[in-house]
Write an enzyme that holds these catalytic residues in place. Structure first.
Site, PDB file in Angstrom:
ATOM      1  CD  GLU A 144       3.760 -27.512  -9.328  1.00  0.00           C
ATOM      2  OE1 GLU A 144       3.573 -27.537  -8.142  1.00  0.00           O
ATOM      3  OE2 GLU A 144       3.547 -28.320 -10.047  1.00  0.00           O
ATOM      4  CB  CYS A 203      -0.824  -0.166   1.232  1.00  0.00           C
ATOM      5  SG  CYS A 203       0.074   0.043   2.761  1.00  0.00           S
ATOM      6  CB  ALA A 217      -2.497 -18.898  -6.866  1.00  0.00           C
ATOM      7  CG  ASP A 228      15.278  -2.917  17.249  1.00  0.00           C
ATOM      8  OD1 ASP A 228      15.457  -4.074  17.802  1.00  0.00           O
ATOM      9  OD2 ASP A 228      14.601  -3.162  16.065  1.00  0.00           O
ATOM     10  CB  THR A 257       3.732   2.613  13.085  1.00  0.00           C
ATOM     11  OG1 THR A 257       4.761   3.219  14.351  1.00  0.00           O
ATOM     12  CG2 THR A 257       3.814   3.478  12.151  1.00  0.00           C
ATOM     13  CB  SER A 258       2.602   2.404  18.478  1.00  0.00           C
ATOM     14  OG  SER A 258       2.182   1.336  19.492  1.00  0.00           O
ATOM     15  CB  VAL A 318      -2.240   9.627  16.703  1.00  0.00           C
ATOM     16  CG1 VAL A 318      -1.937   8.941  15.394  1.00  0.00           C
ATOM     17  CG2 VAL A 318      -2.895   8.367  17.761  1.00  0.00           C
ATOM     18  CG  MET A 319       3.425  11.414  17.681  1.00  0.00           C
ATOM     19  SD  MET A 319       3.141  13.102  17.689  1.00  0.00           S
ATOM     20  CE  MET A 319       4.600  13.874  16.867  1.00  0.00           C
TER      21      MET A 319
HETATM   22  C1  LIG Z   1       5.208  -3.289  10.489  1.00  0.00           C
HETATM   23  C2  LIG Z   1       5.873  -2.672  11.681  1.00  0.00           C
HETATM   24  C3  LIG Z   1       7.473  -3.188  11.742  1.00  0.00           C
HETATM   25  C4  LIG Z   1       7.896  -2.575  12.855  1.00  0.00           C
HETATM   26  N1  LIG Z   1       9.150  -3.048  13.164  1.00  0.00           N
HETATM   27  C5  LIG Z   1       9.921  -2.680  14.321  1.00  0.00           C
HETATM   28  C6  LIG Z   1      11.092  -2.946  14.602  1.00  0.00           C
HETATM   29  O1  LIG Z   1      11.799  -3.888  13.826  1.00  0.00           O
HETATM   30  N2  LIG Z   1      11.629  -2.634  15.489  1.00  0.00           N
HETATM   31  C7  LIG Z   1      11.235  -1.862  16.563  1.00  0.00           C
HETATM   32  O2  LIG Z   1      11.817  -1.367  17.595  1.00  0.00           O
HETATM   33  N3  LIG Z   1       9.867  -1.454  16.361  1.00  0.00           N
HETATM   34  C8  LIG Z   1       9.217  -1.684  15.219  1.00  0.00           C
HETATM   35  N4  LIG Z   1       8.042  -1.362  14.830  1.00  0.00           N
HETATM   36  C9  LIG Z   1       7.408  -0.407  15.930  1.00  0.00           C
HETATM   37  C10 LIG Z   1       7.716   0.866  15.587  1.00  0.00           C
HETATM   38  O3  LIG Z   1       8.782   1.313  15.956  1.00  0.00           O
HETATM   39  C11 LIG Z   1       6.742   1.818  16.538  1.00  0.00           C
HETATM   40  O4  LIG Z   1       5.266   1.572  16.397  1.00  0.00           O
HETATM   41  C12 LIG Z   1       6.680   3.373  16.487  1.00  0.00           C
HETATM   42  O5  LIG Z   1       7.986   3.778  16.729  1.00  0.00           O
HETATM   43  C13 LIG Z   1       5.748   4.014  17.284  1.00  0.00           C
HETATM   44  O6  LIG Z   1       5.710   5.405  16.751  1.00  0.00           O
HETATM   45  P1  LIG Z   1       4.499   6.421  16.289  1.00  0.00           P
HETATM   46  O7  LIG Z   1       4.900   7.744  15.946  1.00  0.00           O
HETATM   47  O8  LIG Z   1       3.918   5.729  14.990  1.00  0.00           O
HETATM   48  O9  LIG Z   1       3.671   5.938  17.679  1.00  0.00           O
HETATM   49  P2  LIG Z   1       2.020   6.350  17.703  1.00  0.00           P
HETATM   50  O10 LIG Z   1       1.340   4.987  17.359  1.00  0.00           O
HETATM   51  O11 LIG Z   1       1.540   7.434  16.648  1.00  0.00           O
HETATM   52  O12 LIG Z   1       1.921   6.761  19.095  1.00  0.00           O
HETATM   53  C14 LIG Z   1       2.284   5.470  20.038  1.00  0.00           C
HETATM   54  C15 LIG Z   1       1.993   5.906  21.626  1.00  0.00           C
HETATM   55  O13 LIG Z   1       3.013   6.951  21.807  1.00  0.00           O
HETATM   56  C16 LIG Z   1       2.173   7.712  22.283  1.00  0.00           C
HETATM   57  N5  LIG Z   1       3.005   9.187  22.205  1.00  0.00           N
HETATM   58  C17 LIG Z   1       3.558   9.365  20.935  1.00  0.00           C
HETATM   59  N6  LIG Z   1       4.265  10.529  20.884  1.00  0.00           N
HETATM   60  C18 LIG Z   1       3.791  10.980  22.095  1.00  0.00           C
HETATM   61  C19 LIG Z   1       4.290  12.310  22.699  1.00  0.00           C
HETATM   62  N7  LIG Z   1       5.089  13.431  22.066  1.00  0.00           N
HETATM   63  N8  LIG Z   1       4.123  12.595  23.996  1.00  0.00           N
HETATM   64  C20 LIG Z   1       3.432  11.772  24.837  1.00  0.00           C
HETATM   65  N9  LIG Z   1       3.000  10.451  24.209  1.00  0.00           N
HETATM   66  C21 LIG Z   1       3.333  10.222  22.971  1.00  0.00           C
HETATM   67  C22 LIG Z   1       0.842   8.006  21.972  1.00  0.00           C
HETATM   68  O14 LIG Z   1      -0.121   8.544  23.174  1.00  0.00           O
HETATM   69  C23 LIG Z   1       0.728   6.531  21.723  1.00  0.00           C
HETATM   70  O15 LIG Z   1       0.306   5.744  23.048  1.00  0.00           O
HETATM   71  C24 LIG Z   1       7.306  -1.789  13.956  1.00  0.00           C
HETATM   72  C25 LIG Z   1       6.077  -1.237  13.809  1.00  0.00           C
HETATM   73  C26 LIG Z   1       5.188  -1.676  12.591  1.00  0.00           C
HETATM   74  C27 LIG Z   1       3.661  -1.109  12.280  1.00  0.00           C
HETATM   75  S1  FES Z   2      -1.124  -3.226   3.257  1.00  0.00           S
HETATM   76 FE1  FES Z   2       0.390  -4.266   4.003  1.00  0.00          FE
HETATM   77  S2  FES Z   2       1.814  -2.731   4.508  1.00  0.00           S
HETATM   78 FE2  FES Z   2      -0.236  -1.631   4.273  1.00  0.00          FE
END
Ligand SMILES: Cc1cc2nc3c(=O)[nH]c(=O)nc-3n(C[C@H](O)[C@H](O)[C@H](O)COP(=O)(O)OP(=O)(O)OC[C@H]3O[C@@H](n4cnc5c(N)ncnc54)[C@H](O)[C@@H]3O)c2cc1C
Ligand code: FES
Ligand code: FES
Length: 1321
Positions: free
Chosen positions: A1253, A47, A801, A362, A264-265, A260-261
């Site tokens: 195959e 995507c 498939a 990490d 991804t979490s 939410v930033m």
């Molecule tokens: C497909 C995938 C692969 C990944 N692989 C890895 C990996 O290999 N290694 C690894 O370590 N991680 C991995 N991750 C995890 C990833 O590192 C975390 O999801 C990411 O760093 C979270 O950041 P975000 O900005 O998206 O958080 P969000 O989802 O936006 O927020 C997460 C949480 O943090 C809080 N928050 C955010 N910013 C603040 C702020 N400024 N003050 C207070 N609270 C705050 C929010 O309230 C929420 O509870 C992976 C995630 C995905 C989806």
């Molecule tokens: S559909 Fe797989 S990364 Fe978005």
């Protein structure tokens, strides 16, 4: 948002719902279906889109890749989104990225292609001439299940400045200068073929021609007064504050609302764990969150910076500051390289990462050892807290308060005599959460080597990041030496303890990693200390230095050698040319339509299944009342509704669609919810209440099935020669067994279908992603009690498939069609990735038991084998799979006395089914393992024993079919020569003597893959050819396009080679993959038509097709003809144990070299050479694509793809986060593929061979190379005796097999004293 040159759509507070993600919005609302759904959780890259934002302060635009599935639409205010449709199209002009990925054959099924295109496109927007490192980095978050990545890399390399070279300077010499490309010439006719595409043809990349950032958005950013925006939805409110003050106020008002930033979490939690947030706060461009301050106490980084930005900032700092100050930054960079894919790194924020406190984070273990400080702010004021163990374990007095915001993080500079290191081991090298990771820091303060400070943290061990604080305290004051290490290891093992039943399993492996990392740290620091003061510190033995280097290489080079076009071939004749996949450009532009890309039909409904949560139980009751009352719900169907049409019989056993009174596996379909939308159907499905009563016995594993005598009937047996007599005369007898895990198909397009009642005469249109439309037609017709002619099955293309879109697809289609018929409305059913993995089953796990009788020289005279496959809860194709396993188990060897018996075990798991290779990858591995053990016993190399037992030219198989194995021997010889096997074997052995902690392994396996469908009827095929009056031609045939290029080959041989059809004996087409529904021939249709046209053509030889067609029409000559092929002769008499089940054999050989890290279990495939006999290749690009794609899939099968089931039979691995298919990092650093010169094969049409195959099995060359490396490690450690390694050979198995003092040091749990997290099935 800016989406397409002529399509502007702005996110405003009125037009979007905060619960909507960008991906469904693009696909369903804006009808931009180029961006694909592959997993919904950020793990596959299908995507990928480009997000661009303008910063009015810096006046700069930032472009980055992102996963549309995780982007809330509200977060896009003021951002420009570019999708694959926006960068080029066949209607206007295609973009160079789209052109090159298509023309370099980087697409097969094409489902991953738009995501790949957007990742590369974004890279080029930022770096028009990227390095290879940047390229592999950019593609690290994109999965492809078909191509094996080599052609995608080749396409990308055309944008690099240094595209020709592998950039890996082994011994200081580039691979291109090492002579490896000087492949031996073919004896006749062909030569090394440098490329499968012509670079000169490509459109140049002109960065000035790219889409500009929409000026409207720039003006908006510059001029519009900034204020908090509020998006209100049905259930949720979204606030986007633009100043820090507003943010703090909102957080004060809604303390429980997440900030939410990157989402991804939060996003995956909402999607997969059902977490619901009524309010979300999402700061937008708040400057204070993006600060970068270089101060005397270190670097302060804004919490809102993305992880990609953090990586760039650190890289810059590391370059500018002295090394001693940047120890922590370097360690962070190391992890930031492999953390997730580029898309996630660009979305995820530093703050989000820290605050999420994922147990497998990490960065947190590193930050925790680094004395970092979190700068917090709330309405009440500022506060600083240490990023400590207490913070990470969420201790209330050390935690961030609900109304506080993390503003920034201070990461101190390291000091002189301070060292920091980062370690991690994951199932796959990149884009995979760590199994265990660690941050370690030591501070000596001065030269004396006495530990003043020591901090060690681990991730992946428990529910939070764990610090080994007490252990560290206890070694303070000690010297950095081996005694200290020994004490530290014991202390840490004691402090960081892990129960046997810990979630995630792999407990002993994790324990071993905990101390293996510590040992690595010890060696790393020792080496630096030595460098700093060579007198004071002892030299590290060279042998041990190998523990320190990382295996990962991001450079790739490949050579291909394919058949040259003969001098007599007409220059315009396309046969034998590497013609691009017919849909290649449409794949790359996103214009290729897959099932779920079809527009909504008026009043369409969505169907979702409720599945069993128990593996073996009685259904006591089903309560639908609450679910039925949910908004949008139209119906919920159970077995009762389907009543007498709730089953279908294709083989010997009837398959039931929806469970009646019992369930037999977790994932068993119980009922189907129909609602107006997907969201409504899914919400209602969660409200269906089912009460179960567990039943005995619960059978999950093969061993349990054997114990309960739980088998499907019949068992199969094949016997040849006299095994019992032969055992009496052999020098040695050995007995052994090997267990092989299953495999998930992981086709990128999940199961998808749309059933549309035509509203007349009960006719049904079924649009479905299947390999076997005839079966779908039959099952739907039977379910609806209609004649088959009322059911029209449409399959335009399939997004992968591999055997997984036949039987389960039929069951789902039957229920979907029933619903469509019942309500007279169109019904769509598209499985989510997790549902798909849970419900559909995959490759059969196998247990192979062998008893071999052999001579001192390695000749195997007697072999007695038992195969047990884990078939799951229903028969499906399991009988055929064990039959093929038996018939193909001899692989390339003549075993003069052989007995092989096979059973399909009935267990309480989802039914396993067909999968590319169909039993051969399992049966072949068992045989090769036995040979490897025989070799070890004889003191010979496995290759020697393979050679000695190989079929001679004219020979007989165990089922008494004659074979001519001349090409097998030739493949073997060529592979030996091309891979320089003998020379490299010596080099590998030398390496192994010189390195204790790293070992290399080299292995070569031969291949004899019999091709045939088991009966003549299964191989029959029809083609219908029409010539239209404008001279155009339509060929309709039964082959299904699922990436293998069957239409492309069809065009090459049928349409453009009319003259062939006049002269018998030309070349033609056989199926490159063997799906049950195809293998076809339209040749005689063309012949018939040409015969009819011949008099017309000879009267007007200079005429055009249009003229001839018109004349034929005027003369009432039919311009349509049907071609028919009866199928090959095929029979097998199981009673007699003989027959002619196969039509021909594909031969090949593969040699792989790997390097393993004995301390972590990591491995890297350094080089693979493959030689394949393809008969006469109709299209070398497609044929090589099949070989290498299958090889990589096989490599995944035998090394990293691991399914985990709980002891209750629940599948844990339900998405790309938990189940790792090979990614770009897994490609062999060097890959060389060579096709044998053309050889005539009277059995097949025009001498071509089906290649789809066979290549999977060649992946086991990597398995045996690892086996070789592990054997070397064990020999050196004095461990004798047979080495039996099960498949897949994961890092866990590799590490635990390389036994050493660390594996001996860990505590072991008594089996039976705990409930394990998973059971090997
Ligand atoms: C497909 C995938 C692969 C990944 N692989 C890895 C990996 O290999 N290694 C690894 O370590 N991680 C991995 N991750 C995890 C990833 O590192 C975390 O999801 C990411 O760093 C979270 O950041 P975000 O900005 O998206 O958080 P969000 O989802 O936006 O927020 C997460 C949480 O943090 C809080 N928050 C955010 N910013 C603040 C702020 N400024 N003050 C207070 N609270 C705050 C929010 O309230 C929420 O509870 C992976 C995630 C995905 C989806
Ligand atoms: S559909 Fe797989 S990364 Fe978005
Ligand atoms: S072409 Fe990549 S998934 Fe099929």
């Amino acid at each position: 948002i800016f989406l397409k040159p002529k399509m502007l759509f702005f996110v405003t507070e009125k037009n979007v719902d905060p619960e909507t993600m960008l991906l469904p919005y693009l696909r369903k609302k804006l009808r931009l279906t180029g961006t694909k759904y592959g997993c919904g959780g950020g793990g596959c890259g299908a995507c990928t889109v480009m997000i661009s934002r303008y910063n009015p302060i810096t006046k700069r635009i930032r472009h980055h890749p992102a996963n549309a599935c995780l982007i809330p639409i509200c977060s896009l205010y003021g951002a420009a989104v570019t999708t694959v449709e926006g960068i080029g199209s066949t209607h206007t002009r295609i973009h160079p990225v789209q052109e090159r990925i298509a023309k370099c054959h980087g697409t097969q099924c094409g489902f991953c292609t738009p995501g790949m295109v957007m990742s590369i496109y974004t890279l080029l927007r930022n770096h028009p001439e990227p390095t290879l490192d940047q390229l592999t980095d950019a593609l690290g978050g994109n999965l492809c299940r078909c191509t094996g990545y080599r052609p995608i890399i080749d396409a990308c390399k055309t944008f690099c400045k240094t595209s020709g070279c592998c950039q890996s300077k082994e011994n200081g010499i580039c691979c291109l200068d090492q002579g490896i490309n000087e492949l031996p010439e073919f004896e006749e006719g062909s030569e090394t073929s440098p490329k499968l595409f012509t670079e000169e043809e490509f459109l140049p990349l002109d960065p000035t021609q790219e889409l500009i950032f929409p000026p409207e958005l720039m003006i908006m950013a510059e001029k519009q007064p900034q204020r908090t925006r509020m998006f209100g939805g049905e259930r949720m409110a979204w606030f986007s504050p633009v100043t820090l003050k507003e943010l703090l106020e909102l957080k004060f008002k809604y303390p429980q609302a997440p900030v939410v930033m990157g989402n991804t979490s939060v996003g995956p939690e909402v999607k997969f764990k059902g977490v619901f947030h009524p309010v979300i706060i999402s700061p937008d461009r708040i400057e204070e969150l993006s600060v970068v301050i270089h101060a005397s106490n270190g670097l302060t980084l804004g919490a809102g910076l993305s992880l990609a930005q953090v990586k760039d900032i650190l890289a810059d700092v590391v370059q500018k500051l002295p090394e001693e100050k940047t120890q922590m930054y370097q360690a962070l960079m190391k992890h930031l390289r492999t953390l997730a894919g580029s898309q996630i790194r660009n979305m995820a924020s530093l703050g989000g990462h820290i605050i999420s406190r994922h147990p497998d984070s990490d960065l947190n273990p590193l930050l925790a050892v680094g004395n970092c400080t979190l700068n917090l702010l709330s309405k009440e004021g500022k506060r600083q807290i240490p990023l400590s163990e207490h913070f990470l374990s969420k201790c209330p007095n050390a935690d961030i308060k609900p109304q506080e915001i993390l503003i920034s993080v201070n990461i101190p500079y390291s000091r002189k005599w301070e060292f920091v290191s980062a370690f991690r081991q994951a199932q796959r090298q990149e884009n995979a959460l760590a199994i265990v990771n660690s941050g370690m820091r030591v501070f000596f303060g001065e030269e004396d080597g006495i530990i003043r400070e020591l901090s060690i943290s681990y991730g992946g061990i428990g529910p939070t990041t764990i610090c080994a604080k007490n252990s560290c305290q206890k070694v303070i004051g000690r010297h950095w030496n081996e005694e200290m290490l020994d004490t530290a290891c014991r202390l840490v093992l004691d402090e960081v303890s892990l129960p046997g039943s810990a979630p995630g399993g792999k407990v002993e492996f994790k324990r071993t990693l905990i101390i293996s990392f510590l040992f690595k740290f010890y060696l790393e620091v020792s080496q630096i200390l030595k460098k700093m003061n060579s007198v004071h510190y002892p030299r590290l033995a060279d042998k041990y230095a190998s523990a320190l280097e990382d295996l990962h290489s991001r450079h790739h080079c490949s050579t291909l050698k394919y058949q040259k076009i003969g001098p007599k071939q007409h220059p315009e004749d396309p046969v034998g040319h590497p013609i691009m996949h017919l849909s290649g450009v449409k794949h790359a532009t996103g214009e290729a339509i897959y099932c779920d890309d079809m527009p909504l039909v008026d009043q369409e409904l969505f169907l979702t299944f409720v599945t069993s949560s128990r593996a073996h139980a009685k259904i006591v009751s089903i309560d639908l009342s609450e679910a039925l009352s949910m908004p949008g719900v139209v119906d919920i169907m159970t077995a009762e509704h389907l009543s007498d049409v709730n089953s279908f019989c294709f083989f010997t056993e009837t398959e039931t669609f929806l469970a009646t009174d019992k369930v037999f596996c977790v994932g068993h379909l119980v009922c189907a919810v129909l609602a107006d939308s997907e969201v409504q159907a899914k919400r209602a499905a969660k409200r269906v209440k089912i009460i179960y009563q567990d039943l005995e016995p619960l059978i999950l594993t093969i061993e349990e099935a054997i114990q309960h005598n739980s088998f499907f009937k019949p068992e199969r047996k094949l016997e040849y020669g006299n095994v019992d007599e032969a055992f009496k005369v052999v020098d040695h007898i050995l007995e052994g067994e090997i267990h092989m895990g299953g495999q998930e198909h992981f086709y990128m397009e999940t199961q998808s279908m749309l059933v549309v009642p035509k509203g007349e005469d009960q006719e049904m249109d079924v649009y479905v992603s299947t390999q076997f439309p005839k079966y779908i037609q039959d099952i739907v017709a039977s379910t609806l009690k209609l004649p088959a002619n009322k059911v029209m099955c449409h399959v335009r293309r399939v997004g992968g498939a591999f055997g997984g879109k036949v039987f389960k697809t039929g069951t789902i289609a039957a229920v979907t069609a029933f619903a469509a018929n019942k309500h007279g409305r169109a019904v769509r059913c598209v499985l989510e990735r997790g549902e798909d993995m849970l419900i559909t089953g995959g490759r059969h796990p196998y247990l192979g038991k062998y008893k071999a009788g052999f001579m001192n020289d390695g000749r195997i005279l007697a072999l007695d084998m038992e195969h047990y496959s884990n078939a799951g809860a229903s028969l499906d194709e399991s009988l055929l799979v064990i039959e093929m396993g038996i018939l193909k188990m001899d692989n390339a060897y003549k075993f003069p006395n052989l007995r092989c018996q096979a059973w399909a075990c009935r267990t309480n798991l989802p039914s396993n089914t067909a999968f590319r290779g169909f039993g051969f990858p399992q049966a072949g591995l068992i045989t090769e393992s036995c040979i490897t053990e025989v070799a070890a016993k004889c003191g010979l190399s496995p290759e020697k024993v393979r050679m000695i037992n190989m079929y001679k030219e004219i020979d007989q198989t165990p089922y008494k079919q004659e074979i001519n194995a001349k090409n097998l021997a030739q493949c073997w010889r060529e592979c030996m020569a091309m891979s320089s096997y003998s020379q490299r074997k010596v080099v590998v052995e030398k390496f192994n003597v010189e390195n204790y902690w790293k070992k290399k392994g080299l292995a070569m396996v031969p291949l004899k893959f019999p091709v045939g469908l088991g009966s003549r009827a299964a191989g029959q095929a029809t083609a219908l050819v029409h010539i239209y009056l404008d001279g155009s031609v339509l060929v309709t045939h039964g082959g299904i396009e699922m990436g293998q290029g069957v239409h492309t080959k069809m065009i090459q041989v049928r349409i453009l080679r009319w003259e062939d059809c006049l002269s018998p004996g030309g070349r033609g087409c056989s199926e490159p993959i063997v799906p049950p529904n195809s293998s076809l021939d339209g040749r005689n249709a063309c012949q018939t038509l040409l015969k009819r046209l011949e008099p017309i053509i000879s009267k007007n030889p200079k005429g055009t097709w249009k003229d001839w067609a018109q004349t034929a029409f005027n003369e009432s000559i039919s311009l349509s003809a049907v071609g028919y092929f009866r199928g090959y002769e095929s029979d097998m008499n199981w009673e007699k144990g003989e027959g002619h089940p196969f039509e021909y054999f594909v031969y090949g050989a593969a040699c792989s070299e790997v390097e393993i890290d004995c301390l972590t279990g990591d491995h890297k495939t350094i080089r693979t050479d493959i030689v394949m006999d393809v008969g006469c290749s109709i299209n070398p690009a497609l044929d090589i694509g099949q070989i290498e794609g299958a090889f990589i899939q096989g490599m995944g099968l035998y090394t990293i793809e691991e399914l985990n089931y709980s002891p209750q039979g629940v599948l844990h691995t339900r998405g790309p986060d938990q189940y790792k298919i090979p990614a770009i990092c897994d490609m062999p650093t060097q890959l060389h593929i060579s096709l044998l010169p053309p050889s005539q094969n009277s059995n097949t049409l025009y001498s071509s061979k089906g290649l789809g195959e066979s290549g999977v099995f060649l992946g086991c060359s990597v398995f045996f190379a690892i086996h070789d490396a592990v054997s070397a490690a064990r020999r050196e450690r004095g461990l004798r005796g047979p080495l039996r390694l099960n498949s897949p050979l994961t890092p866990e198995k590799i590490r635990m097999a390389c036994e050493d003092k660390f594996t001996k040091m860990i505590p072991r749990d008594e089996p039976g004293s705990y409930v394990p997290w998973n059971v090997p099935i």
